[in-house]
Scaffold this motif. Sequence first.
Motif, mmCIF file in Angstrom:
data_model
loop_
_atom_site.group_PDB
_atom_site.id
_atom_site.type_symbol
_atom_site.label_atom_id
_atom_site.label_comp_id
_atom_site.label_asym_id
_atom_site.label_seq_id
_atom_site.Cartn_x
_atom_site.Cartn_y
_atom_site.Cartn_z
ATOM 1 N N LEU A 36 0.831 -1.322 -0.102
ATOM 2 C CA LEU A 36 0.003 -0.002 -0.013
ATOM 3 C C LEU A 36 0.778 1.102 -0.078
ATOM 4 C CD1 LEU A 36 -3.000 0.819 0.533
ATOM 5 C CD2 LEU A 36 -2.445 1.239 2.711
ATOM 6 N N PRO A 37 0.895 2.292 -1.065
ATOM 7 C CA PRO A 37 1.524 3.212 -0.795
ATOM 8 C C PRO A 37 1.182 4.224 -0.134
ATOM 9 C CG PRO A 37 0.167 3.306 -3.031
ATOM 10 C CD PRO A 37 -0.051 1.928 -2.229
ATOM 11 N N SER A 38 2.063 5.252 0.581
ATOM 12 C CA SER A 38 1.581 6.438 1.338
ATOM 13 C C SER A 38 1.444 7.391 0.523
ATOM 14 C CB SER A 38 2.748 6.560 2.416
ATOM 15 O OG SER A 38 3.894 6.796 1.663
ATOM 16 N N ILE A 39 2.197 7.564 -0.721
ATOM 17 C CA ILE A 39 2.029 8.808 -1.497
ATOM 18 C C ILE A 39 1.764 8.345 -2.772
ATOM 19 C CG2 ILE A 39 2.851 11.064 -2.261
ATOM 20 C CD1 ILE A 39 4.622 11.235 0.032
ATOM 21 N N LEU A 40 0.789 8.939 -3.719
ATOM 22 C CA LEU A 40 0.628 8.411 -5.006
ATOM 23 C C LEU A 40 1.510 9.022 -5.947
ATOM 24 C CD1 LEU A 40 -3.385 8.486 -5.252
ATOM 25 C CD2 LEU A 40 -1.594 6.533 -4.488
ATOM 26 N N ASP A 41 1.600 8.766 -7.161
ATOM 27 C CA ASP A 41 2.690 9.601 -8.143
ATOM 28 C C ASP A 41 2.301 11.147 -8.395
ATOM 29 O OD1 ASP A 41 4.176 7.212 -8.068
ATOM 30 O OD2 ASP A 41 4.051 6.939 -10.116
ATOM 31 N N ASP A 42 1.086 11.404 -8.250
ATOM 32 C CA ASP A 42 0.781 12.767 -8.575
ATOM 33 C C ASP A 42 0.776 13.566 -7.496
ATOM 34 O OD1 ASP A 42 -1.253 11.430 -7.819
ATOM 35 O OD2 ASP A 42 -2.894 11.931 -9.286
ATOM 36 N N GLN A 69 -4.007 6.574 -14.030
ATOM 37 C CA GLN A 69 -2.765 6.068 -14.542
ATOM 38 C C GLN A 69 -1.590 6.581 -13.503
ATOM 39 O OE1 GLN A 69 -1.912 8.074 -18.251
ATOM 40 N NE2 GLN A 69 -3.215 6.845 -19.450
ATOM 41 N N ALA A 70 -1.610 7.442 -12.771
ATOM 42 C CA ALA A 70 -0.861 7.899 -11.580
ATOM 43 C C ALA A 70 -0.924 6.745 -10.589
ATOM 44 C CB ALA A 70 -1.161 9.221 -10.969
ATOM 45 N N ILE A 71 -2.202 6.304 -10.350
ATOM 46 C CA ILE A 71 -2.763 5.402 -9.260
ATOM 47 C C ILE A 71 -2.086 4.069 -9.654
ATOM 48 C CG2 ILE A 71 -4.632 3.990 -8.415
ATOM 49 C CD1 ILE A 71 -6.311 6.683 -8.468
ATOM 50 N N ALA A 72 -2.410 3.579 -11.010
ATOM 51 C CA ALA A 72 -1.668 2.384 -11.457
ATOM 52 C C ALA A 72 -0.334 2.177 -11.270
ATOM 53 C CB ALA A 72 -2.116 2.030 -12.746
ATOM 54 N N ASN A 73 0.569 3.302 -11.560
ATOM 55 C CA ASN A 73 1.951 3.257 -11.211
ATOM 56 C C ASN A 73 2.400 3.336 -9.929
ATOM 57 O OD1 ASN A 73 3.076 3.519 -13.912
ATOM 58 N ND2 ASN A 73 2.525 5.662 -14.126
ATOM 59 N N SER A 74 1.652 3.782 -8.935
ATOM 60 C CA SER A 74 1.888 3.884 -7.464
ATOM 61 C C SER A 74 1.433 2.549 -6.996
ATOM 62 C CB SER A 74 0.812 4.734 -6.980
ATOM 63 O OG SER A 74 1.040 6.056 -7.445
ATOM 64 N N PHE A 75 0.658 1.737 -7.210
ATOM 65 C CA PHE A 75 0.084 0.614 -6.600
ATOM 66 C C PHE A 75 0.587 -0.909 -7.211
ATOM 67 C CE2 PHE A 75 -3.252 3.130 -4.806
ATOM 68 C CZ PHE A 75 -3.360 2.416 -3.497
ATOM 69 N N ILE A 76 1.004 -0.544 -8.474
ATOM 70 C CA ILE A 76 1.321 -1.971 -9.334
ATOM 71 C C ILE A 76 2.983 -1.697 -9.295
ATOM 72 C CG2 ILE A 76 1.294 -3.395 -11.533
ATOM 73 C CD1 ILE A 76 -1.379 -2.010 -11.790
ATOM 74 N N ARG A 77 3.424 -2.490 -8.423
ATOM 75 C CA ARG A 77 5.201 -2.331 -8.617
ATOM 76 C C ARG A 77 5.786 -3.786 -9.032
ATOM 77 N NH1 ARG A 77 6.287 3.021 -8.343
ATOM 78 N NH2 ARG A 77 5.001 3.912 -6.653
#
Length: 396
Positions: free
Chosen positions: A233-239, A388-396
């Motif tokens: 779970l990310p603490s900060i999203l890419d955007d 798209q920012a959410i996808a980059n943040s969650f899918i590692r």
Amino acid sequence: MVGQRSCVEEKMIKKMDALGNCDELDVRAAVMKRVRAIYDQQKTMDGEMTNLRGELESFGEPGDPVMQMQEKTIPLPSKFRKRIFSGVSAAILLGMIGFGALQLSGLGGLTEHGSQSTIDIIKPSDGSITLVNSRGRVVVQTVHTNNSKPVATASPAIEKYQTLLATYNEQVLARLNPGEMAAYYVIDTEFTKLVKGLGYGNQLQFAFNPPVYSKYQDFVNELKVAGDFWPELPSILDDGYEFEQATFKAASPYGSIDTEYKEVLEQFQKKAKDDKTGQKLFMEKIAVNAIESAEVSYHKEDQTIELSLSQSVYMGGITQVSILEGQTAEKWSMTGNGKEAVFIAASTEQGAQAWTSQNRLYWYDEASQTIRSLNDGLNNILTREQWQAIANSFIR
């Protein structure tokens, strides 16, 4: 070559001494000058870079007598230690950037460090999208669903059942602390008649009082304790959206056909039969052993993003993901890590079927062998760029 390297470092240290405070040293101009020099002399730099890397590696070998002697000597003054560190860092930095310029010069220039991964969008030609695992087996496949059947309207019996269920559920929740779960059984002639008449199989009910976490680390720790639900779970999203608060829903411990369910139900029925007080509600607290989903919100200034997360263990076969009428689906390929996902955009149609439509993102996590999904509820307020920012943040 060693003498040349010592001379270079001596000159760098002298330049730092001339500048005074080494903490204020700005090597950007020197770096750019060095990059341009490396770019112009690519053919002659390969050998020098190899030697420089070899010397840096040998300088830190465990058996190096110089390193062993330093461990026994009196520590150097802090200012001197900083000065030596700055000199070595500058040399290493020049070498790294030079090496990077050699690698990337053929790609049309340097890319910005830390830039977001781009997403390649693939639209299916036949309307079907698949996700595969590392063995090439299909684990997720989209299927178009024709929702032409009319939506069942709420009958008086359903409304009455829901009202009674909500009343008893609230009574149980009032006795639970945040994070606690309970199983309960109702002895109510009208309620029992509705359950049987509507064809509902569950006579045993469950209630969970969801805790709300305002600190990211507290929530992540709780997820791990309660079943290692979402460790990434990310603490900060890419955007730039930051974690605001979160909660989770506990999954029912067992279904109506499980042996444990029948045993617990029989215990409640026996307790209700032996009871002489005439009470209608019987409950017992039970342990939370699985998480059904998590609700997480992120904020940036006065804007808030709310996401619902769920996952299921891959048990083999193919998991089918429905695409409803009016929805569109795409395969998203993350260039940064090679992962793929299915993005289903919410339907823009209005009417009876609108309530079933929401933005959804599906992907397969190889490490945990789970199929994970995200949705934004029924508000559908997030833009394509945000997803798209959410996808980059969650899918590692």
